[in-house]
Design a protein around this motif. Structure first.
Motif, mmCIF file in Angstrom:
data_model
loop_
_atom_site.group_PDB
_atom_site.id
_atom_site.type_symbol
_atom_site.label_atom_id
_atom_site.label_comp_id
_atom_site.label_asym_id
_atom_site.label_seq_id
_atom_site.Cartn_x
_atom_site.Cartn_y
_atom_site.Cartn_z
ATOM 1 N N PRO A 18 47.493 8.761 24.866
ATOM 2 C CA PRO A 18 47.121 9.331 23.564
ATOM 3 C C PRO A 18 47.553 8.501 22.361
ATOM 4 O O PRO A 18 46.804 8.381 21.392
ATOM 5 N N GLU A 19 48.750 7.912 22.409
ATOM 6 C CA GLU A 19 49.213 7.134 21.256
ATOM 7 C C GLU A 19 48.349 5.894 21.034
ATOM 8 O O GLU A 19 47.979 5.572 19.898
ATOM 9 N N ARG A 20 48.009 5.210 22.120
ATOM 10 C CA ARG A 20 47.170 4.014 21.990
ATOM 11 C C ARG A 20 45.736 4.398 21.636
ATOM 12 O O ARG A 20 45.061 3.677 20.899
ATOM 13 N N GLN A 21 45.265 5.503 22.193
ATOM 14 C CA GLN A 21 43.941 5.985 21.805
ATOM 15 C C GLN A 21 43.882 6.242 20.302
ATOM 16 O O GLN A 21 42.922 5.859 19.622
ATOM 17 N N CYS A 22 44.933 6.882 19.785
ATOM 18 C CA CYS A 22 44.986 7.182 18.352
ATOM 19 C C CYS A 22 44.983 5.899 17.527
ATOM 20 O O CYS A 22 44.289 5.807 16.507
#
Length: 363
Positions: A24-28
């Motif tokens: 999720p953090e990298r997607q964001c």
């Protein structure tokens, strides 16, 4: 595209979210830098590497997750199933206001519940009979007052909260720590089926995700994020429910806790929360008043009095678990007479028998 008609846009979102190592953090970060997933994949390895590093950039472009994408699209095409993305108009607004909303959520059931006012109820898996009764009764009251009850489908307090809410008007949402096509724990399979029909099941994890330890604390931020507040019914000091309460406070939600016996390990987590500023709750009305919620619920009539002569036994029990020997000393009754009275009280729903030959008063 609508949420119920998977197409190319959803396919791109799935391609992004189903790549191992792109959490999720990298997607964001990728979404913030490039916009929608289609633009991410059109950006090229060099540009992607500036955001997530060269190795992950290569993985993102080269990883073949076509089979998983097709599985997800087929699942979403089934009646009652939906996959929502951050770009969908029906993505829950409460989650959008949190620090790290999931890029995708998998849903099974009534989508309209996502925008309904909600309250979360969480607590111990190995709850006491009184804790289970409290969770169920509070949840039913909240649901009849128009608040959807959110919990995590775990054994104990979670399950009791769902059951109580499903009997009310506003229903219930289960936020789970597995793929939306998996039921965990198996003992709650029937409850999960009822939630899928009358309520809603929500997961941020890909289909077929098994129950792994780190997934359950992670889903707690969604339980608190969807709700106006979190009520902790019973919790030990190391309970995952305290994680949900902490996240709720960080998200600007209200935190409530029901106090209990100073001798019960399952009260200590609630007592710690109260010391830290959680609002002490003695009734469902306390929560509704704190939320400034106007309820039209008709009060539940009081339970009938126990048979004559049995009040003395209930008074001697107090509200802590107690064994037969201690009760005999307190009441002065013979073991046979006392056991006969306890049997009647248990059949009447006034007490519950616990492991180790102990008994506990309920209400």
């Amino acid at each position: 595209m609508t949420a119920l008609t998977p197409g190319d846009d959803l396919r791109h979102w799935l391609r992004l979210c189903l790549v191992p190592g792109i959490g999720p953090e990298r997607q964001c970060a990728l979404l913030a830098n490039f916009g929608l997933p289609e633009r991410i994949f059109a950006a090229g390895q060099f540009a992607l590497a500036k955001v997530i590093g060269d190795r992950l950039a290569r993985t993102l472009l080269d990883h073949d997750n076509q089979a998983a994408i097709e599985q997800a699209l087929a699942w979403a095409a089934e009646p009652g199933n939906t996959i929502l993305t951050l770009a969908d108009a029906t993505y829950p607004k409460n989650l959008l206001q949190t620090a790290d909303p999931p890029s995708l959520i998998y849903l099974k059931g009534r989508l309209e519940l996502l925008e309904a006012p909600a309250l979360a109820i969480v607590g111990a898996r190995n709850a006491t009979p009184q804790g289970l009764a409290n969770a169920e009764a509070f949840a039913e009251t909240f649901a009849n007052a128009g608040l959807t009850v959110i919990s995590g489908l775990a054994l104990g307090i979670d399950g009791a909260a769902h059951q109580g809410a499903l009997r009310g008007k506003a229903s219930s949402i289960a936020v789970i720590g597995t793929g939306a096509n998996r039921i965990y724990p198996p003992r709650n399979a029937e409850l999960a089926r009822e939630l899928a029909g009358k309520g809603l099941i929500l997961s941020e994890f890909p289909l077929d995700t098994p129950p792994t330890t780190h997934n359950f604390p992670r889903r707690n931020r969604l339980i608190s994020g969807l709700a106006r507040g979190v009520l902790v019914v019973e919790a030990a000091v190391d309970s995952g429910s305290l994680i949900t309460a902490r996240l709720a406070a960080e998200q600007g939600r209200e935190v409530f806790a029901i106090p209990g016996s100073i001798h019960s390990p399952l009260s200590r987590g609630c007592h710690r929360l109260i010391k830290q500023g959680a609002k002490l709750v003695e009734s469902a009305a306390d929560v509704l008043e704190e939320l400034h919620w106007q309820s039209t619920v008709v009060p539940t009539p009081p339970a009938p009095s126990p048979p004559a002569g049995y009040n003395g036994v209930l008074d001697a029990m107090g509200h802590d678990p107690v064994n037969l020997d201690a009760l005999q000393v307190r009441t002065g009754l013979t073991p046979d007479a006392l056991f006969a009275m306890l049997t009647v009280l248990e059949l009447d729903g006034r007490i519950a028998s616990l492991p180790g030959g102990r008994f506990q008063r309920i209400n």
